[in-house]
Design a protein around this motif. Structure first.
Motif, PDB file in Angstrom:
ATOM      1  N   GLU A 293       0.842  -1.194   0.000  1.00 57.57           N
ATOM      2  CA  GLU A 293       0.000   0.000   0.000  1.00 57.57           C
ATOM      3  C   GLU A 293       0.882   1.251   0.000  1.00 57.57           C
ATOM      4  OE1 GLU A 293      -3.077   2.543   2.773  1.00 57.57           O
ATOM      5  OE2 GLU A 293      -2.492   0.576   3.482  1.00 57.57           O
ATOM      6  N   VAL A 294       0.597   2.194  -0.875  1.00 58.68           N
ATOM      7  CA  VAL A 294       1.348   3.444  -0.899  1.00 58.68           C
ATOM      8  C   VAL A 294       0.695   4.406   0.100  1.00 58.68           C
ATOM      9  CG1 VAL A 294       2.125   5.395  -2.286  1.00 58.68           C
ATOM     10  CG2 VAL A 294       2.055   3.094  -3.274  1.00 58.68           C
ATOM     11  N   VAL A 295       1.427   4.689   1.179  1.00 64.74           N
ATOM     12  CA  VAL A 295       0.892   5.517   2.252  1.00 64.74           C
ATOM     13  C   VAL A 295       0.905   6.984   1.851  1.00 64.74           C
ATOM     14  CG1 VAL A 295       1.232   6.223   4.644  1.00 64.74           C
ATOM     15  CG2 VAL A 295       1.633   3.839   3.973  1.00 64.74           C
ATOM     16  N   ARG A 296       1.995   7.400   1.237  1.00 68.70           N
ATOM     17  CA  ARG A 296       2.000   8.713   0.591  1.00 68.70           C
ATOM     18  C   ARG A 296       2.970   8.673  -0.576  1.00 68.70           C
ATOM     19  NH1 ARG A 296       4.577  12.680   5.371  1.00 68.70           N
ATOM     20  NH2 ARG A 296       5.934  11.084   6.206  1.00 68.70           N
ATOM     21  N   GLY A 297       2.822   9.576  -1.464  1.00 64.48           N
ATOM     22  CA  GLY A 297       3.695   9.560  -2.629  1.00 64.48           C
ATOM     23  C   GLY A 297       3.489  10.791  -3.462  1.00 64.48           C
ATOM     24  N   GLY A 298       4.481  11.069  -4.248  1.00 68.26           N
ATOM     25  CA  GLY A 298       4.394  12.236  -5.115  1.00 68.26           C
ATOM     26  C   GLY A 298       5.707  12.420  -5.845  1.00 68.26           C
ATOM     27  N   THR A 299       5.784  13.485  -6.593  1.00 65.29           N
ATOM     28  CA  THR A 299       7.009  13.814  -7.314  1.00 65.29           C
ATOM     29  C   THR A 299       7.565  15.112  -6.751  1.00 65.29           C
ATOM     30  OG1 THR A 299       6.155  12.710  -9.281  1.00 65.29           O
ATOM     31  CG2 THR A 299       8.010  14.221  -9.600  1.00 65.29           C
ATOM     32  N   LEU A 300       8.840  15.080  -6.366  1.00 66.09           N
ATOM     33  CA  LEU A 300       9.464  16.258  -5.769  1.00 66.09           C
ATOM     34  C   LEU A 300       9.793  17.285  -6.855  1.00 66.09           C
ATOM     35  CD1 LEU A 300      11.837  14.391  -3.284  1.00 66.09           C
ATOM     36  CD2 LEU A 300       9.524  15.276  -2.871  1.00 66.09           C
ATOM     37  N   ALA A 301      10.144  18.482  -6.409  1.00 68.32           N
ATOM     38  CA  ALA A 301      10.427  19.570  -7.344  1.00 68.32           C
ATOM     39  C   ALA A 301      11.527  19.203  -8.343  1.00 68.32           C
ATOM     40  CB  ALA A 301      10.826  20.827  -6.557  1.00 68.32           C
ATOM     41  N   ASN A 302      12.466  18.385  -7.900  1.00 69.97           N
ATOM     42  CA  ASN A 302      13.587  18.018  -8.774  1.00 69.97           C
ATOM     43  C   ASN A 302      13.270  16.811  -9.664  1.00 69.97           C
ATOM     44  OD1 ASN A 302      13.564  15.983  -6.928  1.00 69.97           O
ATOM     45  ND2 ASN A 302      15.555  16.447  -6.017  1.00 69.97           N
ATOM     46  N   GLY A 303      12.038  16.343  -9.633  1.00 73.99           N
ATOM     47  CA  GLY A 303      11.655  15.224 -10.474  1.00 73.99           C
ATOM     48  C   GLY A 303      11.796  13.864  -9.826  1.00 73.99           C
ATOM     49  N   LEU A 304      12.387  13.796  -8.626  1.00 75.78           N
ATOM     50  CA  LEU A 304      12.479  12.510  -7.929  1.00 75.78           C
ATOM     51  C   LEU A 304      11.076  12.038  -7.569  1.00 75.78           C
ATOM     52  CD1 LEU A 304      15.302  12.598  -5.204  1.00 75.78           C
ATOM     53  CD2 LEU A 304      15.180  11.130  -7.223  1.00 75.78           C
ATOM     54  N   GLU A 305      10.828  10.763  -7.823  1.00 76.18           N
ATOM     55  CA  GLU A 305       9.546  10.195  -7.413  1.00 76.18           C
ATOM     56  C   GLU A 305       9.710   9.560  -6.038  1.00 76.18           C
ATOM     57  OE1 GLU A 305       8.138   7.499 -10.429  1.00 76.18           O
ATOM     58  OE2 GLU A 305       8.855   8.919 -11.944  1.00 76.18           O
ATOM     59  N   LEU A 306       8.843   9.973  -5.109  1.00 78.77           N
ATOM     60  CA  LEU A 306       8.930   9.503  -3.731  1.00 78.77           C
ATOM     61  C   LEU A 306       7.657   8.730  -3.394  1.00 78.77           C
ATOM     62  CD1 LEU A 306      10.522   9.803  -0.995  1.00 78.77           C
ATOM     63  CD2 LEU A 306       9.076  11.779  -0.534  1.00 78.77           C
ATOM     64  N   ARG A 307       7.841   7.516  -2.893  1.00 80.53           N
ATOM     65  CA  ARG A 307       6.679   6.742  -2.432  1.00 80.53           C
ATOM     66  C   ARG A 307       7.006   6.149  -1.067  1.00 80.53           C
ATOM     67  NH1 ARG A 307       5.959   1.943  -5.619  1.00 80.53           N
ATOM     68  NH2 ARG A 307       8.097   2.299  -6.312  1.00 80.53           N
ATOM     69  N   GLN A 308       6.062   6.261  -0.129  1.00 80.05           N
ATOM     70  CA  GLN A 308       6.200   5.566   1.152  1.00 80.05           C
ATOM     71  C   GLN A 308       5.277   4.358   1.084  1.00 80.05           C
ATOM     72  OE1 GLN A 308       4.921   7.741   4.620  1.00 80.05           O
ATOM     73  NE2 GLN A 308       6.015   6.399   6.032  1.00 80.05           N
ATOM     74  N   VAL A 309       5.854   3.164   1.191  1.00 75.47           N
ATOM     75  CA  VAL A 309       5.134   1.927   0.890  1.00 75.47           C
ATOM     76  C   VAL A 309       5.112   1.032   2.122  1.00 75.47           C
ATOM     77  CG1 VAL A 309       5.108  -0.099  -0.633  1.00 75.47           C
ATOM     78  CG2 VAL A 309       5.988   2.084  -1.475  1.00 75.47           C
ATOM     79  N   ARG A 310       3.983   0.397   2.383  1.00 79.70           N
ATOM     80  CA  ARG A 310       3.916  -0.546   3.507  1.00 79.70           C
ATOM     81  C   ARG A 310       4.692  -1.819   3.201  1.00 79.70           C
ATOM     82  NH1 ARG A 310       0.985   1.074   7.502  1.00 79.70           N
ATOM     83  NH2 ARG A 310      -0.871   2.329   7.148  1.00 79.70           N
ATOM     84  N   VAL A 311       5.502  -2.229   4.178  1.00 82.11           N
ATOM     85  CA  VAL A 311       6.263  -3.478   4.069  1.00 82.11           C
ATOM     86  C   VAL A 311       6.094  -4.236   5.389  1.00 82.11           C
ATOM     87  CG1 VAL A 311       7.971  -2.562   2.447  1.00 82.11           C
ATOM     88  CG2 VAL A 311       8.386  -2.353   4.902  1.00 82.11           C
TER      89      VAL A 311
END
Lengths: 423, 423
Positions: free
Chosen positions: B104-122
């Protein structure tokens, strides 16, 4: 412990501080965002207004450190300047600008029987911070704890005792002038290790302890504390250059991960290279690292190059925090994963590859707070992640993992509202 | 410890189990939901198919308990029947029907510099459960851990040793038949307290320990464990009848909170009544509680009624788990809040009132896992909250607080995807 001094403290003294913190926390927990932001702004103003006092106090710490033969780089971290004070003040204003996590409804809805259920963020209550060296952490931690509704007990390093005492006095006066309880911020004496032990035993009085500093400090708190601990920061971070890597990118990422700033937990400490690209990549990466002043502790494939030192298992397990890196060639992705599994501290590990299958496996199978694909390990940071403020980087699996911002400094409670509901 | 028996275990034996669990957890962590659900269904089928074996094993435990003079209500909790096996099987099927928290992706988005960030349940990895009495917990815990991707080490009560061994054997065979590693579920020997101690010392091998049982067990695990612990279940729960209460509702809520099921952590143990309604409410609530067989341990206002026993501070601090309740009249809401602050275990506390200001203050100032307004404390329950499954109710502030379902049995990691990003 400096035995026999008048300021030596007992467990009870620390519990007394915690009891005062609890009383302050009760008020702070129900303070509005406006009240908290006003206090943060007042704190920032006061740090600037009291700059002469703070710099004079700091000069005492610096002089003591220099007399004691403290290495210049450590003295530098201890030193306050007008610029650094301005940075601390700006940090507090930045925290004032962030959303208030307290009261956020994490989930909510109405159950089949009409009960309204809401899970709401609430402060922990009393937070203990145990940290080393830099006096700026004193203001940073106070600001983050205040905004998240937590009263904080600050136990800094004895080397910064005079600076910390002066900073905390200024912060407390500013909090009080804004109408918050003065004890939302308190300094725990640092004249003895006993105060650290007392914090670790203050279960029920302190809700969470956050140690920030060297591996030894963190390990001892984690192992000895009966108060719940958030483990932070030890980073034995890896960059794995896959056979599917773009080698120009790989070189840039390895160099940035290792050399952008060596003393921080998200810098790379170990390099793994897939055997299929070793012949092409090793000469380039060895030359580039060495040119940047990095000592490579390598396996047999690396020691074939001049200046590379032979690595032991100890090297692969080490968080250097210096211009050193361990390095090995691995036969395949499985071997890279096995190496990371064995040696990673679970902070940040990166793969460089354009092979989607390799990236997907690395992301799925590396069990670290942050797993990076085609990006420098240096990006694991609350600021880089856009959190606006960071109290530390958690390397544990409970509660928070990775950079901790304001929401990570809260717990939740369930609010259940009915209309005379019984089962 | 039953010294000298062949089955006495050492720390190393428990670590060996944990190492096998870690290997199994690696595979389980990347198993698909379909694979996990198939294993849960196979486990449910196997519990029913092997009913004669399980009932025979259980009969041994029951006979041993009866011979040892175990009280009939405890023997009853130990006893398996066809109905209870069917309940265990249905519980596993229910867990199969719940969404998979892993990934499950708890939060996620694309940062200003284009990095894709996802916080995922493990998954956590390896979970240790330490529990008492009821053998159904063995199947429940195994199911919840499996679905949340965690390998589990089950350390049940020695009184249920034969039942637990038989259940675990059936569950392991079913897991293996579905293609999952057999060691996703393992039983830790219960022939000695030493195995509990070994689990508490297995830091690095076990990711989280969850004790479920009496206050003594939980306290000892919380205080002694170096492995992170989720504290569960001690409930000294209050019902406060405000002067703004509808007294008919108040009566129903007090009775339901106290008598609906006395042996559980979310039953009420203490009653507070606002002085302004005491004259009208006390005769009614005393009569109703006594009619339901409840012994009231009351303050001076309550002991004016026949059959009410005088309460001590000890009573107000006690989780009776029986047909007993402590009771006091308070002069105002502030006094009620102070009483709850002093005595509540932080599980579930309820206010009965139609006064919006009183309700709002109670919700804001009571620092418990669940705060209920005009509803029975018995609603603090994963099933009632709609979680579908519950491994326990956390009374700590770190990680999870309140009923813990599948998402609470996971950690998260950040996945950061770039395109050659460096700082």
């Amino acid at each position: 412990m400096t035995s026999g001094t008048a300021s030596a403290t007992t467990d009870q003294d620390v519990i007394d501080l915690a009891v005062r913190a609890r009383e302050a926390a009760r008020v702070l927990a129900i303070a509005t965002r406006a009240q908290k932001d006003a206090a943060l702004e007042a704190m920032a103003d006061a740090l600037l207004a009291e700059a002469p006092t703070l710099l004079a106090a700091n000069a005492e710490d610096v002089a003591r450190a220099e007399e004691g033969g403290t290495p210049p780089n450590v003295v530098d971290r201890l030193r306050l300047t007008d610029d650094r004070l301005a940075g601390m003040a700006q940090g507090l204003r930045d925290v004032a600008g962030l959303p208030d996590p307290v009261g956020e409804v994490v989930r909510g809805g109405t159950l089949a029987n009409g009960l309204e259920l809401r899970q709401v963020r609430v402060p922990f209550g009393v937070v203990g911070m145990i940290y080393e060296a830099r006096p700026n952490v004193t203001a940073d931690a106070a600001g983050i704890c205040l905004k998240s509704g937590n009263a904080v007990l600050l136990r800094g390093s004895s080397s910064a005792a005079t600076s910390n005492a002066a900073i905390v006095e200024v912060l407390r006066a500013a909090a009080a002038s804004s109408g918050l309880p003065v004890d939302v911020v308190q300094l725990v004496p640092s004249d003895s290790r006993d105060t650290v032990k007392a914090l670790m035993r203050a279960r029920g009085h302190v809700d969470v302890l956050i140690p920030r500093g060297g591996a030894g400090l963190i390990r001892s708190v984690v192992e000895e504390s009966t108060v719940p601990v958030i483990e932070t920061g030890v980073g034995n971070c890896h960059v794995y250059v896959d056979r599917g890597a773009d080698l120009d990118r790989a070189l840039a990422i390895v160099l940035n991960s290792k050399t952008h700033r060596t003393s921080v937990c998200n810098s790379a400490e170990s390099l793994l290279v897939h055997a299929d690209v070793a012949e092409e990549f090793l000469p380039r990466v060895v030359a580039a690292l060495q040119e940047a002043g990095v000592t490579i502790h390598g396996d047999a494939a690396f020691t074939a190059y001049d200046g590379v030192v032979a690595a032991t298992d100890e090297d692969f397990a080490t968080e250097y925090l210096s211009l050193d890196i361990s390095a090995a060639v691995v036969p395949d992705l499985d071997a890279a994963l096995a190496h990371v599994r064995r040696f990673s501290s679970g902070h940040s590990d990166a793969i460089v590859t354009d092979d989607q299958r390799a990236a997907r496996r690395f992301v799925a199978e590396v069990d670290s707070a942050a797993v990076l694909v085609n990006a420098s390990t240096r990006f694991t940071d609350g600021g880089e992640f856009g959190f606006g403020a960071e109290i530390g980087i958690s390397t544990q699996k409970l509660h928070a993992r990775g950079p901790m911002g304001l929401p990570e400094m809260t717990s939740t409670k369930y609010v259940v509202t009915g209309d005379g509901h019984v089962r």
